[in-house]
Design an enzyme around this catalytic site. Structure first.
Site, mmCIF file in Angstrom:
data_model
loop_
_atom_site.group_PDB
_atom_site.id
_atom_site.type_symbol
_atom_site.label_atom_id
_atom_site.label_comp_id
_atom_site.label_asym_id
_atom_site.label_seq_id
_atom_site.Cartn_x
_atom_site.Cartn_y
_atom_site.Cartn_z
ATOM 1 N N SER A 1 -1.576 6.056 10.630
ATOM 2 C CA SER A 1 -1.612 7.292 11.403
ATOM 3 C C SER A 1 -2.378 8.380 10.655
ATOM 4 O O SER A 1 -2.652 8.254 9.448
ATOM 5 C CB SER A 1 -0.189 7.774 11.693
ATOM 6 O OG SER A 1 0.414 8.262 10.502
ATOM 7 N N THR A 2 -2.683 9.455 11.346
ATOM 8 C CA THR A 2 -3.337 10.589 10.682
ATOM 9 C C THR A 2 -2.429 11.192 9.610
ATOM 10 O O THR A 2 -2.908 11.707 8.602
ATOM 11 C CB THR A 2 -3.711 11.666 11.722
ATOM 12 O OG1 THR A 2 -2.570 11.967 12.534
ATOM 13 C CG2 THR A 2 -4.841 11.195 12.624
ATOM 14 N N GLU A 3 -1.104 11.102 9.825
ATOM 15 C CA GLU A 3 -0.153 11.615 8.840
ATOM 16 C C GLU A 3 -0.154 10.781 7.565
ATOM 17 O O GLU A 3 0.221 11.268 6.494
ATOM 18 C CB GLU A 3 1.260 11.655 9.439
ATOM 19 C CG GLU A 3 1.476 12.713 10.512
ATOM 20 C CD GLU A 3 0.906 12.315 11.862
ATOM 21 O OE1 GLU A 3 0.527 11.125 12.020
ATOM 22 O OE2 GLU A 3 0.831 13.186 12.759
ATOM 23 N N ASN A 4 -0.562 9.515 7.681
ATOM 24 C CA ASN A 4 -0.565 8.638 6.500
ATOM 25 C C ASN A 4 -1.575 9.068 5.439
ATOM 26 O O ASN A 4 -1.494 8.604 4.288
ATOM 27 C CB ASN A 4 -0.846 7.192 6.906
ATOM 28 C CG ASN A 4 0.309 6.542 7.618
ATOM 29 O OD1 ASN A 4 0.136 5.591 8.378
ATOM 30 N ND2 ASN A 4 1.530 7.043 7.404
ATOM 31 N N ARG B 1 7.766 0.098 3.514
ATOM 32 C CA ARG B 1 8.109 0.614 2.183
ATOM 33 C C ARG B 1 9.604 0.462 1.895
ATOM 34 O O ARG B 1 9.996 0.094 0.783
ATOM 35 C CB ARG B 1 7.688 2.077 2.066
ATOM 36 C CG ARG B 1 6.184 2.277 1.987
ATOM 37 C CD ARG B 1 5.809 3.712 1.755
ATOM 38 N NE ARG B 1 6.189 4.571 2.872
ATOM 39 C CZ ARG B 1 6.041 5.894 2.882
ATOM 40 N NH1 ARG B 1 5.534 6.503 1.813
ATOM 41 N NH2 ARG B 1 6.370 6.601 3.933
ATOM 42 N N ASP C 1 7.272 0.147 11.502
ATOM 43 C CA ASP C 1 7.917 1.023 10.537
ATOM 44 C C ASP C 1 8.836 0.232 9.609
ATOM 45 O O ASP C 1 9.456 -0.748 10.027
ATOM 46 C CB ASP C 1 8.734 2.089 11.278
ATOM 47 C CG ASP C 1 9.080 3.266 10.390
ATOM 48 O OD1 ASP C 1 8.513 3.367 9.285
ATOM 49 O OD2 ASP C 1 9.933 4.082 10.795
ATOM 50 N N HIS D 1 3.918 -3.682 2.541
ATOM 51 C CA HIS D 1 2.802 -3.669 3.488
ATOM 52 C C HIS D 1 2.233 -5.081 3.681
ATOM 53 O O HIS D 1 1.877 -5.464 4.801
ATOM 54 C CB HIS D 1 1.712 -2.721 3.009
ATOM 55 C CG HIS D 1 2.117 -1.287 2.984
ATOM 56 N ND1 HIS D 1 2.706 -0.664 4.063
ATOM 57 C CD2 HIS D 1 2.018 -0.343 2.011
ATOM 58 C CE1 HIS D 1 2.953 0.603 3.752
ATOM 59 N NE2 HIS D 1 2.542 0.825 2.524
ATOM 60 N N ARG E 1 12.100 7.451 17.646
ATOM 61 C CA ARG E 1 11.067 8.393 18.075
ATOM 62 C C ARG E 1 9.744 7.639 18.147
ATOM 63 O O ARG E 1 9.570 6.619 17.476
ATOM 64 C CB ARG E 1 10.963 9.589 17.122
ATOM 65 C CG ARG E 1 10.844 9.204 15.665
ATOM 66 C CD ARG E 1 11.130 10.382 14.735
ATOM 67 N NE ARG E 1 11.189 9.966 13.356
ATOM 68 C CZ ARG E 1 10.162 9.910 12.521
ATOM 69 N NH1 ARG E 1 8.952 10.250 12.944
ATOM 70 N NH2 ARG E 1 10.302 9.525 11.279
#
Length: 306
Positions: free
Chosen positions: A77-80, A35, A32, A49, A208
């Site tokens: 991730s799928t959220e990306n 950015r 993490d 990145h 988290r």
């Protein structure tokens, strides 16, 4: 960096190396802060990145040097998929480029690193899937260090897919619900790591685990290390601190298990006591001296006390 800071940093790193006695078998990393790092440098997200990809190469070397058997990286991730299209496409380009670079890297072959892509890879663009397949083909014969690249990965989505498959087979009469065991579920997590996670590392300051490997990490009660450096800034000192946290956690759990075993022994009757005492003896050395001495031997008991 202040004068002498480099020397002190190297000194501290050597001190940490002496404190670390055994590396975890499986380390998983949430990379993490790419950015945010780029923002601090006044650059575009893609530069962050790319800097993070260089950190990934260094971490792979540290794992190989310290004897880590498996490394799983949360690359996408799928959220990306919700990120802005330009950033998402640039990230796909970088992932495809780095997968091919890793597959051809001399050190990867010297260290016998096996590369695998895990997750819902069918959702990825062709260029990324082709690069992942290339990396897997080039390294499929190796097993000294396993590198899992989590792409289009989401832990809940993975478990949901398994649950749906099992429910459909049970409804069709092809699977007895009573036959569904832990081993059965793990056998269906075919795109996942090969062993349980011992340590999760997250950079960037957030505390988290973000839906990362819930079956392999939470089920194993993995140690978790959160640190503030952004992923491109993550250093070997940070990595050694994380492993030190894992070792402290393991030592604490050994003491806890030994104390619980001692409590169970006290509740056993004579017939079970000798065997239980033998089992507890395996934990000696994990707790302070005298902690288990309350467990009496059956031969020492006064029959009149029963």
């Amino acid at each position: 960096m202040a004068p002498g800071a480099g020397y002190l940093s190297r000194l501290y790193e050597r001190l940490l190396e002496r404190e670390v006695s055994a590396a975890p078998s499986h380390v998983a990393v949430i990379q993490d802060g790419n950015r945010r790092y780029a923002e601090t440098q006044g650059e575009a997200a893609t530069a962050g990145h790319r800097a993070g990809a260089e950190t990934t190469e260094r971490v792979l070397e540290w794992c190989a040097d310290l004897g880590v058997e498996e490394l799983t990286l949360y690359a996408f991730s799928t959220e990306n998929f919700e990120r802005p299209p330009d950033e998402r496409e640039a990230l796909f380009d970088l992932i495809a480029e780095k997968l091919r670079e890793f597959a051809d890297h001399e050190e990867v072959h010297d260290r016998e690193v096996r590369i695998r892509a895990i997750g819902q890879t069918h959702r990825l663009p062709d260029r990324v899937r082709e690069a992942a397949a290339y990396a897997e083909r080039r390294t499929e014969g190796y097993d000294a260090l396993r590198l899992n690249i989590a792409l289009a990965y989401g832990g809940r989505a993975e478990l949901l897919d398994v649950a749906r498959d099992i429910a459909a087979e049970a409804a069709a009469g092809d699977l007895d619900p009573e036959a569904v065991t832990v081993d059965e579920i793990e056998s269906r997590l075919t795109a996942g790591p090969t062993q349980a996670v011992d340590l999760i590392i997250r950079t960037g300051g957030d505390e988290r685990t973000s839906n990362f490997l819930p079956w392999h990490a939470n089920g194993n009660e993995a140690a978790v290390y959160f640190c503030t450096p952004y992923w491109p800034e993550f250093s070997r000192i940070d990595f050694l601190r994380a492993i030190r946290t894992y070792e402290a956690r393991e030592a604490s759990w050994e003491r806890t298990r030994a104390k619980r075993a001692a409590a169970l022994v006290r509740a056993f009757g004579d017939r079970e006591l000798a065997e239980a005492r033998r089992v507890v003896g395996q934990f000696r050395g994990s707790v302070p001296e005298g902690e288990l001495d309350e467990v009496e031997d059956p031969s020492d008991r006064d029959p009149s006390a029963d």
